[in-house]
Design an enzyme around this catalytic site. Structure first.
Site, PDB file in Angstrom:
ATOM      1  CB  SER A 248      43.307  17.299 -21.769  1.00  0.00           C
ATOM      2  OG  SER A 248      43.186  16.104 -21.034  1.00  0.00           O
TER       3      SER A 248
ATOM      4  CB  THR B 256      49.204  18.050 -18.988  1.00  0.00           C
ATOM      5  OG1 THR B 256      50.331  18.853 -18.636  1.00  0.00           O
ATOM      6  CG2 THR B 256      48.917  18.229 -20.461  1.00  0.00           C
ATOM      7  CB  CYS B 257      45.782  14.208 -17.382  1.00  0.00           C
ATOM      8  SG  CYS B 257      47.264  13.338 -17.941  1.00  0.00           S
ATOM      9  CB  ALA B 258      43.495  17.916 -14.379  1.00  0.00           C
TER      10      ALA B 258
END
Length: 165
Positions: A63, A59-61
């Site tokens: 975003s 999820t961080c990647a």
């Protein structure tokens, strides 16, 4: 203290996000070249602060990729991707992905940025990392939008953040 979830399980942050209409507090964050960036480095620019636990999660990647894609179309706007990852990991990820429209900043040394903005996770398996947060500020450093994602595994509301510019 805010209550969010990780996989549906409650976890908490160190405080509350900056209020809309307030001035974003100055910060000292480490850039990929290990130099220190402060809010004044971005004076006169609108900022989207994309804050997350770790670049090495899906999820961080995602975003970072999505904000990188949008950043090239934004006038007078810089996207800051902030985590407690080492600057080397941030640089490696963006280099491997060919992402050039975002600025990576690390809060790895003491987590002072997370503490000052009330977004440090204080319990559960991600203790010490940052929660998933978006903060948008105008050219004068005034906060125009905040979002703390309620379930840390979910993506932020990109449209709302960009609309606040």
């Amino acid at each position: 203290m805010a209550s969010i979830t990780l996989g549906g399980n409650p976890i908490h942050t160190s405080g509350e996000l900056p209020k809309v209409g307030s001035q974003l507090a100055d910060f000292k964050l480490v850039q990929n070249d290990l130099s220190v960036a402060t809010l004044s480095n971005f004076a006169g620019k609108k900022l989207v602060l994309n804050i997350f636990p770790s670049i090495d999660t899906g999820t961080c990647a995602t975003s970072v990729r999505k904000f990188n894609e949008n950043a090239s179309n934004l006038d007078n706007t810089t996207v800051l991707c902030i985590s407690r990852d080492l600057p080397f990991a941030q640089k490696r990820f963006c280099g491997a992905e060919g992402l050039e429209n975002v600025v990576n900043l690390s809060d790895f040394q003491a987590g002072a940025f997370g503490k000052a903005n009330g977004l440090e996770i204080v319990d559960g398996p991600l203790t010490g990392l940052h929660s998933r947060v978006i903060i948008v500020v105008d050219e004068n450093g005034k906060v125009t939008h905040t979002e703390q994602v309620a379930e840390i595994a979910n993506e932020p509301n990109y449209e709302a953040a960009l609309a606040a510019l």
